[in-house]
Design a protein around this motif. Structure first.
Motif, PDB file in Angstrom:
ATOM      1  N   MET A 141     106.124 -35.167  14.581  1.00  0.00           N
ATOM      2  CA  MET A 141     104.725 -35.494  14.901  1.00  0.00           C
ATOM      3  C   MET A 141     104.213 -34.511  15.964  1.00  0.00           C
ATOM      4  O   MET A 141     104.123 -34.832  17.128  1.00  0.00           O
ATOM      5  CB  MET A 141     104.664 -36.935  15.410  1.00  0.00           C
ATOM      6  CG  MET A 141     103.604 -37.701  14.749  1.00  0.00           C
ATOM      7  SD  MET A 141     103.356 -39.434  15.109  1.00  0.00           S
ATOM      8  CE  MET A 141     104.238 -39.843  16.575  1.00  0.00           C
ATOM      9  N   THR A 142     103.898 -33.280  15.552  1.00  0.00           N
ATOM     10  CA  THR A 142     103.437 -32.301  16.538  1.00  0.00           C
ATOM     11  C   THR A 142     101.913 -32.326  16.671  1.00  0.00           C
ATOM     12  O   THR A 142     101.377 -32.171  17.750  1.00  0.00           O
ATOM     13  CB  THR A 142     103.891 -30.878  16.164  1.00  0.00           C
ATOM     14  OG1 THR A 142     103.594 -30.695  14.787  1.00  0.00           O
ATOM     15  CG2 THR A 142     105.367 -30.661  16.412  1.00  0.00           C
ATOM     16  N   GLU A 143     101.232 -32.560  15.528  1.00  0.00           N
ATOM     17  CA  GLU A 143      99.767 -32.601  15.558  1.00  0.00           C
ATOM     18  C   GLU A 143      99.307 -33.871  16.276  1.00  0.00           C
ATOM     19  O   GLU A 143      99.961 -34.908  16.209  1.00  0.00           O
ATOM     20  CB  GLU A 143      99.229 -32.607  14.121  1.00  0.00           C
ATOM     21  CG  GLU A 143      97.756 -32.279  14.020  1.00  0.00           C
ATOM     22  CD  GLU A 143      97.181 -32.563  12.629  1.00  0.00           C
ATOM     23  OE1 GLU A 143      95.956 -32.683  12.542  1.00  0.00           O
ATOM     24  OE2 GLU A 143      97.959 -32.675  11.662  1.00  0.00           O
ATOM     25  N   LYS A 144      98.178 -33.768  16.986  1.00  0.00           N
ATOM     26  CA  LYS A 144      97.630 -34.944  17.679  1.00  0.00           C
ATOM     27  C   LYS A 144      96.184 -35.137  17.249  1.00  0.00           C
ATOM     28  O   LYS A 144      95.472 -34.162  17.011  1.00  0.00           O
ATOM     29  CB  LYS A 144      97.647 -34.732  19.195  1.00  0.00           C
ATOM     30  CG  LYS A 144      99.025 -34.669  19.786  1.00  0.00           C
ATOM     31  CD  LYS A 144      98.937 -34.529  21.282  1.00  0.00           C
ATOM     32  CE  LYS A 144     100.353 -34.391  21.836  1.00  0.00           C
ATOM     33  NZ  LYS A 144     100.423 -34.409  23.267  1.00  0.00           N
ATOM     34  N   LYS A 145      95.769 -36.408  17.192  1.00  0.00           N
ATOM     35  CA  LYS A 145      94.359 -36.700  16.893  1.00  0.00           C
ATOM     36  C   LYS A 145      93.910 -37.815  17.801  1.00  0.00           C
ATOM     37  O   LYS A 145      94.662 -38.791  18.001  1.00  0.00           O
ATOM     38  CB  LYS A 145      94.215 -37.185  15.448  1.00  0.00           C
ATOM     39  CG  LYS A 145      93.930 -36.096  14.450  1.00  0.00           C
ATOM     40  CD  LYS A 145      93.529 -36.744  13.136  1.00  0.00           C
ATOM     41  CE  LYS A 145      93.275 -35.710  12.070  1.00  0.00           C
ATOM     42  NZ  LYS A 145      93.001 -36.342  10.769  1.00  0.00           N
ATOM     43  N   ILE A 146      92.714 -37.737  18.345  1.00  0.00           N
ATOM     44  CA  ILE A 146      92.225 -38.857  19.145  1.00  0.00           C
ATOM     45  C   ILE A 146      91.909 -40.028  18.195  1.00  0.00           C
ATOM     46  O   ILE A 146      91.502 -39.809  17.049  1.00  0.00           O
ATOM     47  CB  ILE A 146      90.999 -38.483  20.012  1.00  0.00           C
ATOM     48  CG1 ILE A 146      89.835 -37.974  19.166  1.00  0.00           C
ATOM     49  CG2 ILE A 146      91.366 -37.499  21.082  1.00  0.00           C
ATOM     50  CD1 ILE A 146      88.558 -37.869  19.961  1.00  0.00           C
ATOM     51  N   VAL A 147      92.178 -41.247  18.682  1.00  0.00           N
ATOM     52  CA  VAL A 147      92.059 -42.393  17.776  1.00  0.00           C
ATOM     53  C   VAL A 147      90.622 -42.571  17.270  1.00  0.00           C
ATOM     54  O   VAL A 147      90.414 -43.069  16.167  1.00  0.00           O
ATOM     55  CB  VAL A 147      92.600 -43.701  18.412  1.00  0.00           C
ATOM     56  CG1 VAL A 147      94.072 -43.630  18.673  1.00  0.00           C
ATOM     57  CG2 VAL A 147      91.836 -44.080  19.654  1.00  0.00           C
ATOM     58  N   LYS A 148      89.651 -42.130  18.080  1.00  0.00           N
ATOM     59  CA  LYS A 148      88.249 -42.317  17.675  1.00  0.00           C
ATOM     60  C   LYS A 148      87.916 -41.577  16.366  1.00  0.00           C
ATOM     61  O   LYS A 148      87.007 -41.969  15.647  1.00  0.00           O
ATOM     62  CB  LYS A 148      87.327 -41.860  18.801  1.00  0.00           C
ATOM     63  CG  LYS A 148      86.004 -42.575  18.775  1.00  0.00           C
ATOM     64  CD  LYS A 148      85.221 -42.448  20.054  1.00  0.00           C
ATOM     65  CE  LYS A 148      85.379 -43.576  21.027  1.00  0.00           C
ATOM     66  NZ  LYS A 148      86.387 -43.481  22.021  1.00  0.00           N
ATOM     67  N   GLU A 149      88.681 -40.541  16.070  1.00  0.00           N
ATOM     68  CA  GLU A 149      88.423 -39.807  14.813  1.00  0.00           C
ATOM     69  C   GLU A 149      88.629 -40.683  13.584  1.00  0.00           C
ATOM     70  O   GLU A 149      88.149 -40.369  12.494  1.00  0.00           O
ATOM     71  CB  GLU A 149      89.335 -38.577  14.717  1.00  0.00           C
ATOM     72  CG  GLU A 149      88.890 -37.431  15.575  1.00  0.00           C
ATOM     73  CD  GLU A 149      89.738 -36.198  15.340  1.00  0.00           C
ATOM     74  OE1 GLU A 149      89.767 -35.685  14.211  1.00  0.00           O
ATOM     75  OE2 GLU A 149      90.394 -35.759  16.303  1.00  0.00           O
ATOM     76  N   SER A 150      89.396 -41.770  13.758  1.00  0.00           N
ATOM     77  CA  SER A 150      89.664 -42.646  12.604  1.00  0.00           C
ATOM     78  C   SER A 150      88.635 -43.768  12.478  1.00  0.00           C
ATOM     79  O   SER A 150      88.658 -44.520  11.494  1.00  0.00           O
ATOM     80  CB  SER A 150      91.062 -43.263  12.739  1.00  0.00           C
ATOM     81  OG  SER A 150      91.088 -44.167  13.832  1.00  0.00           O
ATOM     82  N   LEU A 151      87.743 -43.888  13.456  1.00  0.00           N
ATOM     83  CA  LEU A 151      86.803 -45.021  13.478  1.00  0.00           C
ATOM     84  C   LEU A 151      86.010 -45.121  12.166  1.00  0.00           C
ATOM     85  O   LEU A 151      85.403 -44.142  11.719  1.00  0.00           O
ATOM     86  CB  LEU A 151      85.831 -44.872  14.653  1.00  0.00           C
ATOM     87  CG  LEU A 151      84.731 -45.922  14.745  1.00  0.00           C
ATOM     88  CD1 LEU A 151      85.320 -47.302  14.975  1.00  0.00           C
ATOM     89  CD2 LEU A 151      83.755 -45.584  15.860  1.00  0.00           C
TER      90      LEU A 151
END
Ligand code: ACO
Length: 173
Positions: free
Chosen positions: A1-11
């Protein structure tokens, strides 16, 4: 799991109107319709996080705190709380709105777990989910405990391996 995404992107939000074919004998929304809408809104949130096809792996306790009436407008909001290896927990909230009466009411909450699949249909790793707000951090912190509990209930983890749960109950080896 190297890539990161802020949770808001999934809203993801979804709005539906309750028609007579969605109701039970009391003219209230059938729980099954609500669960169907929850599954869709949550799957879209998980897909947005994973950038992949996802399947529902499990559903935790869905609360039904208020009946939803025919003619009401139902809004569902879903967001990934935390990503693990190939799975993600999604938090879903629903509220109902009677537009003529200007009445809004929070009605339902649930946690669903989704697994991302690769093009061969095998579980595939998902990006790390990064919370930003206080509410997102609180959901993120609790996600490990909820995961351990659901994996124990699913027979996929032994209570002995559930370190996060043991810590809150102060269980010593
Ligand atoms: C959007 C929809 O409605 S999809 C339709 C409904 N859903 C389905 O048809 C899914 C059917 N089930 C499946 O395809 C499989 O059981 C899968 C893909 C969910 C899991 O496959 P498995 O072979 O068990 O994979 P594996 O053991 O590698 O586990 C993969 C992940 O699933 C998680 N998982 C599996 N079962 C559960 C469960 N009951 N609850 C929570 N997580 C679970 C595992 O913890 C693991 O997560 P991690 O990689 O983040 O640690």
């Amino acid at each position: 799991m190297t890539e990161k995404k802020i949770v808001k992107e999934s809203l993801t939000t979804m709005t539906e109107m309750v028609f007579p074919n969605h109701t039970n004998g009391l003219n209230n929304l059938m729980g099954g319709w609500l669960m169907y809408w929850m599954d869709i809104v949550a799957a879209i949130a998980a897909q947005r996080h994973a950038s992949a096809i996802v399947v529902t792996a499990s559903v935790d306790n869905i609360s039904f705190s208020e009946p939803i009436k025919v003619g009401d407008v139902v809004t569902l909001r879903a967001q990934v709380t935390r990503a693990f290896n190939t799975s993600m927990e999604v938090y879903i909230e629903a509220w109902t709105e009677n537009i003529p009466n200007r009445r809004k009411l929070a009605t339902n909450k649930a946690f669903f777990t989704f697994v991302a699949l690769d093009k061969d249909g095998k579980p595939t790793t998902v990006p790390e989910a990064v919370p930003e707000t206080e509410a997102e951090n609180s959901l993120y912190e609790g996600a490990l405990r909820r995961r351990q509990l659901r994996l124990i209930l699913a027979g996929r983890m032994t209570p002995n391996d559930a370190n996060e749960l043991k810590a809150i109950f102060d269980i010593k080896e």
